[in-house]
Design an enzyme around this catalytic site. Structure first.
Site, PDB file in Angstrom:
ATOM      1  N   HIS A 175      -2.591  10.247   0.288  1.00  0.00           N
ATOM      2  CA  HIS A 175      -2.799   8.994  -0.444  1.00  0.00           C
ATOM      3  C   HIS A 175      -2.601   9.184  -1.934  1.00  0.00           C
ATOM      4  O   HIS A 175      -1.930   8.400  -2.592  1.00  0.00           O
ATOM      5  CB  HIS A 175      -4.236   8.495  -0.205  1.00  0.00           C
ATOM      6  CG  HIS A 175      -4.312   7.465   0.868  1.00  0.00           C
ATOM      7  ND1 HIS A 175      -5.342   6.566   0.959  1.00  0.00           N
ATOM      8  CD2 HIS A 175      -3.489   7.184   1.902  1.00  0.00           C
ATOM      9  CE1 HIS A 175      -5.134   5.782   2.000  1.00  0.00           C
ATOM     10  NE2 HIS A 175      -4.035   6.145   2.590  1.00  0.00           N
ATOM     11  N   ASP A 216       3.983 -14.615  11.405  1.00  0.00           N
ATOM     12  CA  ASP A 216       2.716 -15.068  10.817  1.00  0.00           C
ATOM     13  C   ASP A 216       1.663 -13.959  10.974  1.00  0.00           C
ATOM     14  O   ASP A 216       1.061 -13.815  12.039  1.00  0.00           O
ATOM     15  CB  ASP A 216       2.298 -16.344  11.554  1.00  0.00           C
ATOM     16  CG  ASP A 216       1.002 -16.937  11.032  1.00  0.00           C
ATOM     17  OD1 ASP A 216       0.254 -16.242  10.337  1.00  0.00           O
ATOM     18  OD2 ASP A 216       0.744 -18.113  11.355  1.00  0.00           O
ATOM     19  N   LYS A 242      -7.865  -1.256  11.035  1.00  0.00           N
ATOM     20  CA  LYS A 242      -7.195  -1.663   9.784  1.00  0.00           C
ATOM     21  C   LYS A 242      -5.958  -0.807   9.569  1.00  0.00           C
ATOM     22  O   LYS A 242      -4.907  -1.283   9.155  1.00  0.00           O
ATOM     23  CB  LYS A 242      -8.184  -1.531   8.614  1.00  0.00           C
ATOM     24  CG  LYS A 242      -7.675  -2.055   7.290  1.00  0.00           C
ATOM     25  CD  LYS A 242      -6.861  -1.058   6.485  1.00  0.00           C
ATOM     26  CE  LYS A 242      -6.426  -1.645   5.165  1.00  0.00           C
ATOM     27  NZ  LYS A 242      -5.521  -0.783   4.413  1.00  0.00           N
ATOM     28  N   GLU A 290       0.847  -1.211   0.000  1.00  0.00           N
ATOM     29  CA  GLU A 290       0.000   0.000   0.000  1.00  0.00           C
ATOM     30  C   GLU A 290       0.876   1.253   0.000  1.00  0.00           C
ATOM     31  O   GLU A 290       1.718   1.444   0.892  1.00  0.00           O
ATOM     32  CB  GLU A 290      -0.940  -0.011   1.213  1.00  0.00           C
ATOM     33  CG  GLU A 290      -1.985   1.089   1.123  1.00  0.00           C
ATOM     34  CD  GLU A 290      -3.031   1.005   2.231  1.00  0.00           C
ATOM     35  OE1 GLU A 290      -3.367  -0.103   2.677  1.00  0.00           O
ATOM     36  OE2 GLU A 290      -3.500   2.077   2.640  1.00  0.00           O
TER      37      GLU A 290
HETATM   38  C1  MEV Z   1      -6.010   2.960   4.838  1.00  0.00           C
HETATM   39  O1  MEV Z   1      -5.257   1.835   4.482  1.00  0.00           O
HETATM   40  C2  MEV Z   1      -6.089   3.087   6.340  1.00  0.00           C
HETATM   41  C3  MEV Z   1      -7.014   4.197   6.847  1.00  0.00           C
HETATM   42  O2  MEV Z   1      -8.302   4.064   6.298  1.00  0.00           O
HETATM   43  C4  MEV Z   1      -7.046   4.058   8.341  1.00  0.00           C
HETATM   44  C5  MEV Z   1      -8.045   4.973   9.024  1.00  0.00           C
HETATM   45  O3  MEV Z   1      -9.060   5.339   8.406  1.00  0.00           O
HETATM   46  O4  MEV Z   1      -7.813   5.262  10.213  1.00  0.00           O
HETATM   47  C6  MEV Z   1      -6.497   5.556   6.437  1.00  0.00           C
END
Ligand code: MEV
Length: 432
Positions: free
Chosen positions: A387, A290, A274, A85
């Protein structure tokens, strides 16, 4: 296009490639070229990779990056990360640098106990079972001596075995619930071998002690390790958070609100966590651990009180901003891939060949840093600015941009908003 085959694993690598290419891939020459392009020219290294799994036909590369400038308990680290990513390593690096200037990260291992269970069914009297368990327990432990000798020499081994009754949830269901200390090993093989021996011993002597049969269903470690916990934290005076024209107070309050939202709203909590796993998985993968086990265990921990919630927490108290996380991490720095994969060895050396406990701290910090960076963007500029800047290179590569085109366009977007269509239109413009 599809086909079935028996004995695929017995084919040579090139026969496997020919079979898959001819039965599943439309442009077989190009596909074969791509598969072969990813071979390593060093045949020993290639063989090593071929033998990690069954039916290998090629290698699947992920970028291996480094996030420098992490101060953890006053020691400086450059953290290796394997991840595809685009924004993750950049975000980690930013957070590392941001906190380096504010005292760095603190991390502490709270516990290191791992768990394994023998799941069995028993339709008979509980008192008989309990008595049998108490009688057999010392033998369960002595029968594993051949497996545990080395681990015990180093100070680890079996901590305890309990008989657990689960008949309220499932008729006749009981467990031998065992706890282990596996030191610098993740311990999966060690734990599973011990459990299988417990099951054998437990079953072998059951007939002469019990009136009803024991059915062993399975013996397996648990990836839920709430007693293998690490805590990571950052804190500083609220004023010290002032950055890019935003006052420390405004930033801290909004940041805490963003964390509070993830604490109460599962939809947000999943995305929030995430983002934490972006950092955690990347280091776990780079260090040969792992990541599926870690993912499963961490998400189970996030729902430990019955409602899925944020793994991180934040507060402002007496003018001090504190942001922290406690998570379960079962990691190893010996055994498994750690001694086999040449890049994993490099990753571990970059980290100063850490013990499993040190690695737990580093991984937890990478997760906290990643969450800090995400929330910092989300509550200030929005996530897309960073991003899309990082994604720019992906778009340029999709259009097979030359190095000159890339340089020109990256320069253009230093002062312009990156959107997919804006990038495409710039490419078209310079290609006219
Ligand atoms: C993207 O990989 C992760 C985010 O969505 C985490 C978040 O929203 O806190 C930017």
């Amino acid at each position: 296009m599809s086909a079935t085959i028996s004995g695929f694993s017995k084919l040579s690598k090139s026969e496997k490639i020919d079979w898959i290419v001819s039965h599943y891939l439309s442009n077989s020459e190009t596909a074969k070229h791509t598969i072969i392009q990813y071979f390593n020219s060093d045949s020993e290294l290639q063989q090593l990779h071929d033998e990690f799994i069954e039916n290998t036909i090629s290698n699947y590369y992920l970028p291996f990056g480094v996030a420098p400038n992490f101060v953890i308990n006053n020691t400086i680290y450059a953290i290796p990360m394997a991840i595809e990513e685009s924004s993750v390593v950049a975000a980690a690096s930013n957070a590392g640098k941001f906190w380096m200037a504010r005292g760095g990260f603190k991390a502490e291992v709270l516990s290191t106990t791992k768990i394994g269970q023998v799941h069995f069914m028993y339709p008979g009297d509980f008192e008989d079972l309990k008595q049998y368990f108490d009688t057999i327990k010392p033998k369960l432990i002595t029968d594993t001596k051949a497996i545990t000798a080395n681990m015990e020499k180093r100070g680890g081994g079996i901590l305890d075995i309990e008989l657990r009754t689960r008949t309220e949830d499932l008729n006749h269901y009981y467990q031998l619930h065992a706890t282990f200390e596996t030191l610098d090993a993740m311990g999966a093989n060690f734990i599973n071998s011990c459990l299988e021996q417990f099951a054998k011993t437990f079953k072998a002597e059951a007939e002469e002690h019990l009136n009803a049969p024991i059915e062993i269903v399975m013996s397996i470690l648990s990836n839920y390790v709430p007693d293998c916990l690490v805590r990571a934290e950052v804190s500083c005076k609220v004023e010290a958070l002032e950055d890019k024209g935003i006052s420390g107070q405004v930033f801290a309050e909004k940041f805490v609100r963003a964390v509070n939202i993830a604490e109460v709203e599962p939809h947000r909590a999943v995305t929030h966590n995430k983002g934490i796993m972006n950092g955690i998985d990347a280091v776990v993968l780079a260090t040969g651990n792992d990541f599926r086990a870690v993912e499963a265990g961490v998400h189970a921990y996030a729902v430990k009180n019955g409602k899925y919630t944020s793994l991180t927490h934040a507060k402002i108290e007496d003018g001090i901003f504190t942001f922290w996380m406690e998570i379960p991490l079962a990691l190893g720095t010996v055994g498994g891939l750690t001694g086999l994969h040449p890049l994993v060895k490099v990753a571990l050396e970059i980290l100063g060949n850490p013990s499993a406990k040190e690695l737990m701290k580093i991984v937890a910090v990478a997760g906290l840093a990643q969450n800090f960076a995400a929330l910092r963007s989300l509550t200030t500029t929005g996530i897309q600015e960073g991003h899309m800047k990082m994604h720019l290179m992906n778009i340029l590569n999709q259009f097979n941009a030359t190095n000159e085109e890339k340089e020109f366009i990256v320069n253009h977007f230093k002062n312009n908003t990156v959107t997919h269509s804006a990038v495409v239109s710039e490419i078209e413009k310079i290609r006219q």
